[in-house]
Write a protein that holds these residues in place. Structure first.
Motif, PDB file in Angstrom:
ATOM      1  N   THR A 353      39.911  45.129  41.921  1.00  6.69           N
ATOM      2  CA  THR A 353      39.261  44.141  42.772  1.00  6.69           C
ATOM      3  C   THR A 353      37.858  44.564  43.190  1.00  6.69           C
ATOM      4  O   THR A 353      37.652  45.686  43.640  1.00  6.69           O
ATOM      5  CB  THR A 353      40.117  43.914  44.039  1.00  6.69           C
ATOM      6  OG1 THR A 353      41.427  43.572  43.617  1.00  6.69           O
ATOM      7  CG2 THR A 353      39.537  42.830  44.908  1.00  6.69           C
ATOM      8  N   ASN A 381      36.129  39.913  40.084  1.00  9.02           N
ATOM      9  CA  ASN A 381      37.534  40.144  40.419  1.00  9.02           C
ATOM     10  C   ASN A 381      37.722  40.076  41.930  1.00  9.02           C
ATOM     11  O   ASN A 381      37.162  40.879  42.667  1.00  9.02           O
ATOM     12  CB  ASN A 381      37.994  41.514  39.905  1.00  9.02           C
ATOM     13  CG  ASN A 381      38.023  41.575  38.392  1.00  9.02           C
ATOM     14  OD1 ASN A 381      38.003  40.536  37.714  1.00  9.02           O
ATOM     15  ND2 ASN A 381      38.091  42.772  37.844  1.00  9.02           N
ATOM     16  N   THR A 382      38.516  39.118  42.363  1.00  9.95           N
ATOM     17  CA  THR A 382      38.587  38.788  43.783  1.00  9.95           C
ATOM     18  C   THR A 382      40.026  38.612  44.253  1.00  9.95           C
ATOM     19  O   THR A 382      40.809  37.913  43.632  1.00  9.95           O
ATOM     20  CB  THR A 382      37.824  37.478  44.056  1.00  9.95           C
ATOM     21  OG1 THR A 382      36.503  37.592  43.536  1.00  9.95           O
ATOM     22  CG2 THR A 382      37.776  37.165  45.539  1.00  9.95           C
ATOM     23  N   GLU A 383      40.346  39.243  45.368  1.00  9.63           N
ATOM     24  CA  GLU A 383      41.629  39.027  46.039  1.00  9.63           C
ATOM     25  C   GLU A 383      41.390  38.247  47.321  1.00  9.63           C
ATOM     26  O   GLU A 383      40.381  38.455  47.989  1.00  9.63           O
ATOM     27  CB  GLU A 383      42.232  40.372  46.492  1.00  9.63           C
ATOM     28  CG  GLU A 383      43.050  41.082  45.478  1.00  9.63           C
ATOM     29  CD  GLU A 383      43.640  42.380  46.050  1.00  9.63           C
ATOM     30  OE1 GLU A 383      44.514  42.317  46.931  1.00  9.63           O
ATOM     31  OE2 GLU A 383      43.201  43.451  45.598  1.00  9.63           O
TER      32      GLU A 383
ATOM     33  N   GLU B  38      43.538  40.773  36.246  1.00 12.60           N
ATOM     34  CA  GLU B  38      42.592  41.617  37.010  1.00 12.60           C
ATOM     35  C   GLU B  38      41.657  40.767  37.867  1.00 12.60           C
ATOM     36  O   GLU B  38      41.226  41.199  38.934  1.00 12.60           O
ATOM     37  CB  GLU B  38      41.789  42.519  36.061  1.00 12.60           C
ATOM     38  CG  GLU B  38      42.688  43.502  35.318  1.00 12.60           C
ATOM     39  CD  GLU B  38      41.961  44.695  34.723  1.00 12.60           C
ATOM     40  OE1 GLU B  38      40.727  44.669  34.655  1.00 12.60           O
ATOM     41  OE2 GLU B  38      42.655  45.655  34.323  1.00 12.60           O
ATOM     42  N   ARG B  39      41.364  39.569  37.395  1.00  7.71           N
ATOM     43  CA  ARG B  39      40.504  38.665  38.161  1.00  7.71           C
ATOM     44  C   ARG B  39      41.101  38.385  39.543  1.00  7.71           C
ATOM     45  O   ARG B  39      40.393  38.107  40.502  1.00  7.71           O
ATOM     46  CB  ARG B  39      40.319  37.358  37.355  1.00  7.71           C
ATOM     47  CG  ARG B  39      39.327  36.352  37.820  1.00  7.71           C
ATOM     48  CD  ARG B  39      37.879  36.787  37.795  1.00  7.71           C
ATOM     49  NE  ARG B  39      37.444  37.668  36.731  1.00  7.71           N
ATOM     50  CZ  ARG B  39      36.957  37.305  35.545  1.00  7.71           C
ATOM     51  NH1 ARG B  39      36.838  36.039  35.241  1.00  7.71           N
ATOM     52  NH2 ARG B  39      36.569  38.211  34.668  1.00  7.71           N
ATOM     53  N   TYR B  40      42.440  38.479  39.641  1.00  7.62           N
ATOM     54  CA  TYR B  40      43.135  38.262  40.916  1.00  7.62           C
ATOM     55  C   TYR B  40      43.480  39.583  41.610  1.00  7.62           C
ATOM     56  O   TYR B  40      44.245  39.600  42.563  1.00  7.62           O
ATOM     57  CB  TYR B  40      44.393  37.418  40.704  1.00  7.62           C
ATOM     58  CG  TYR B  40      44.094  35.940  40.515  1.00  7.62           C
ATOM     59  CD1 TYR B  40      44.180  35.053  41.589  1.00  7.62           C
ATOM     60  CD2 TYR B  40      43.692  35.426  39.282  1.00  7.62           C
ATOM     61  CE1 TYR B  40      43.899  33.703  41.429  1.00  7.62           C
ATOM     62  CE2 TYR B  40      43.395  34.077  39.112  1.00  7.62           C
ATOM     63  CZ  TYR B  40      43.502  33.219  40.200  1.00  7.62           C
ATOM     64  OH  TYR B  40      43.217  31.887  40.046  1.00  7.62           O
ATOM     65  N   GLY B  41      42.957  40.700  41.074  1.00  6.82           N
ATOM     66  CA  GLY B  41      43.126  41.969  41.771  1.00  6.82           C
ATOM     67  C   GLY B  41      44.414  42.718  41.480  1.00  6.82           C
ATOM     68  O   GLY B  41      44.785  43.612  42.248  1.00  6.82           O
ATOM     69  N   PHE B  42      45.091  42.365  40.380  1.00 10.58           N
ATOM     70  CA  PHE B  42      46.310  43.102  40.045  1.00 10.58           C
ATOM     71  C   PHE B  42      45.947  44.331  39.216  1.00 10.58           C
ATOM     72  O   PHE B  42      45.078  44.276  38.348  1.00 10.58           O
ATOM     73  CB  PHE B  42      47.291  42.194  39.283  1.00 10.58           C
ATOM     74  CG  PHE B  42      48.002  41.240  40.212  1.00 10.58           C
ATOM     75  CD1 PHE B  42      49.354  41.401  40.484  1.00 10.58           C
ATOM     76  CD2 PHE B  42      47.317  40.205  40.848  1.00 10.58           C
ATOM     77  CE1 PHE B  42      50.007  40.545  41.358  1.00 10.58           C
ATOM     78  CE2 PHE B  42      47.960  39.349  41.726  1.00 10.58           C
ATOM     79  CZ  PHE B  42      49.305  39.507  41.986  1.00 10.58           C
TER      80      PHE B  42
END
Lengths: 437, 437
Positions: A353, A381-383, B38-42
């Motif tokens: 992230t 990459n964003t949470e 990864e774009r969602y931070g996993f």
């Protein structure tokens, strides 16, 4: 949750796994290796982890290390599973693949393969029961141009350089030089001498000399074998040095031409990185020309970090065509695990992230989700934090995971977005449509 | 090469492998899936292919399908290998990983895992003995915010959309709704009814009705169970529809709040792609809330293309902490193999090469190698042809492998480089320091 229900998990010897921040580095390594292999036009394939035992044991080697498969509750009379095993390298599956798909492939076929392999060995430093190899090979019908003997080590040189490893050298030799030299000395069984010369690492020059005399060589012959093994040099000049030993044979001339061509082709590489080393023998019988072996300079006893060579007929066990090849295999797990153990793997954040979007309040959750979507649409990459907790808690989460930026959508309409740089603490106004790190 | 030496290789049923041009598409799929995760931070992890049998059988499920390992020439009295088996999914290894590394992980822990798994099943359409799964899960200590029940399907929606699949829907239900509804009907064993309702795909509504009456439900109860299973809708409006059935219970209310929240959160996604479907039950006992199941619309009988849900205590078999989680698993091989069989995988070239640099003559080989190096330094995947053959042969090679450009370094000093576009046949002057495709 009674005590009996809990199976306390323990690592299994010889099988490694990494924490997320370490895996992240390994993944970057794999990406770089793949990128370099493709940069030279090699195509990826994967083969099943499982091959028939016929295939795995066709060459007869390392067969005692093969893991065979059996279903947990298989009928003991049903032997179908017992014919399957896990592959122990990527060369045998590649040879089988080429033979099986021969009519659908275009030659010379240049492939890379990055997969796990399994060996039921006793685990020790540098030896694992499961490990990843990164292989690159060219295979062709009838003959493989010498061009590739020079190109393959150039590619591996580029890969190892890009990984930023501690000092290493990629050592090159040619089996024709060894065999031709021994023939020129009048030795009757040069292959047996190659096998003895291959023990240099284990028993030293004196030990090899002893073994050679036991094998019936004269003191003069044994001395010349050792003289050859001492030759090492970074360019085609080694060919002259070998010439000075005064031994001659047609096979030796052929080998010296090949070795000279390879070293001359690689003359532009940094000094000491690719070295002709006449002590390298690679015991495996199927190598017939150029052979390669990479080593860490600081840990000479650790074993090879890559190895390979030219084989006259790779897929001969599986198809009635002559399919010579040349290749090199990088022992990824062996290299990575050593660097990790030596504290030389610098890990970064625990997550990919770049931005954590905070949730100011439950009512404004939608605003946070929309902000994250806007950043993601721009490749960031964003949470989104997972609940409307107090902001301290949200910042703490970013800190723990090593997330470099925390984004604050406006607490009320009309206010601006702000973003906090966690490294400097600076907090500034920002627009999700244009901001970049 | 006598006949006896040749082991003719044959495919092993249930284990697939692809030609280079097909693998290239699969690799792009894997890249896109990873990028979205990864774009969602996993964060990525991998676990060994091998787990101890204690771990694999801790939940008691699918244990008969587990492949156990044994070394080919192991001492029959040495049982150490017999305690190891190949993992049959990525959920059990993930649970074991979290328990084993509990103190080194930060929670909520968001991970993705893309690996092969093995099951000793009878192979049939959509069922393989070796296949790749792409799993995404969040696990936390004590509780997992409802936020993730909506975020996980959003991520999977984005992945499936980016893969450009034929029409599919991601169906969502909530086990609390089912159980609460059955409790509201006065059914004594709601879990047994969930297991029966899960057979809708196999035996149809009539068959399920029959089984329900056999299980002791009244005609009215069975009718209401079927009425609920018929409800399907793309937004939070399904909550009202369920309300109209006039059944009430505290658990039902809780489930409807959750399902309503998830559907409302996903309201921005294209109509029909994410659907509340009250017939989805997911038989596995460990799901306790939201459940997911993706299907191809044109092949409803093919089985699910992804599935998952929320579990109250994932790692309870391995650690004395409550670790609930929520996740979804994409059946990559199942999807990819189906599209390949249907002729829906459009393959491109057989190699990653963008430019083939020709060798005009043996004397000018160095010029070709230098040209290729200049192109590679600028990120262009470049092959040098492997020998100074006639140019027709070199062009033919590019054509066979689908290489889009052939580069001609000057045949003599002072002349210009030229590049040929293989699609149009146009040949123009070019500079290796500035040219781009």
């Amino acid at each position: 949750m009674s005590d009996q229900q809990v199976v306390r998990p323990a690592p299994i010897s010889g099988f490694s796994e990494w924490l997320p921040e370490v895996r992240r580095v390994e993944l970057h390594w794999l990406d770089r290796i793949r990128e370099t292999f493709e940069r030279y036009g090699f195509a990826n394939i994967e083969t099943p982890a499982v091959e028939s035992l016929d295939v795995l044991t066709a060459k007869g080697e390392t067969s005692q290390e093969v893991y065979t498969l059996r279903r947990l509750q298989a009928d003991p009379k049903d032997g179908s599973d017992a014919k399957l095993g896990l592959h122990f390298d990527l060369t045998v599956p590649f040879a089988r693949y080429v033979a099986q798909h021969f009519n659908e492939l275009d030659f010379p076929f240049k492939r890379y393969q990055m997969q796990r392999v399994w060996r039921g060995e006793r685990p020790q430093e540098g030896r694992f029961r499961e490990f990843t190899q990164c292989d690159i090979d060219v295979i062709n019908v009838d003959d493989v141009p010498l061009h590739f003997d020079a190109e393959i080590p150039r590619i591996i040189h580029e890969v190892l350089t890009r990984l930023g490893l501690p000092p290493w050298s990629l050592n090159i030799n040619n089996r024709k030089v060894l065999q031709g030299f021994y023939e020129g000395l009048g030795i009757e069984d040069p292959i047996a001498v190659i096998r003895i010369a291959d023990k240099m690492d284990k028993v030293g020059a004196e030990g090899v000399g002893e073994l050679l005399r036991q094998a019936g060589l004269s003191a003069e012959q044994a001395g010349a074998v050792l003289d050859l093994a001492r030759i090492r040099g970074g360019d085609a000049g080694v060919v002259d040095e070998i010439g000075k030993l005064g031994v001659e044979s047609p096979l030796l001339s052929e080998g010296l031409d090949e070795l000279g061509f390879v070293m001359a082709s690689l003359a532009d590489l940094p000094s000491g990185s690719v070295v002709a080393d006449l002590s390298i023998a690679r015991g495996l019988d199927y190598y017939t020309g150029t052979v390669y072996e990479g080593k860490f300079l600081d840990w000479p006893g650790y074993g090879s970090i890559c190895s390979g060579g030219r084989y006259e007929n790779l897929a001969g066990s599986f198809i009635r065509r002559k399919l010579p090849g040349i290749g090199l295999s990088i022992g990824l797990t062996r290299i990575f695990a050593k660097l990790l153990a030596e504290g030389l793997i610098e890990t970064g954040p625990k997550s990919p992230t770049a931005v954590l979007v905070a949730i100011p309040s439950q009512e404004r959750r939608g605003e946070s989700i929309a902000t994250a979507a806007a950043l993601r649409a721009r490749g960031i990459n964003t949470e989104v934090y997972h609940q409307a907790s107090n902001l301290k808690k949200q910042l703490k989460y970013a800190e723990k995971k090593g997330i470099p930026f925390v984004w604050f959508p406006p607490f009320e309409d009309g206010k601006a977005h702000e973003v906090k740089d966690m490294a400097t603490g600076a907090q500034t106004e920002a627009d999700p449509g244009t901001w970049s790190a």
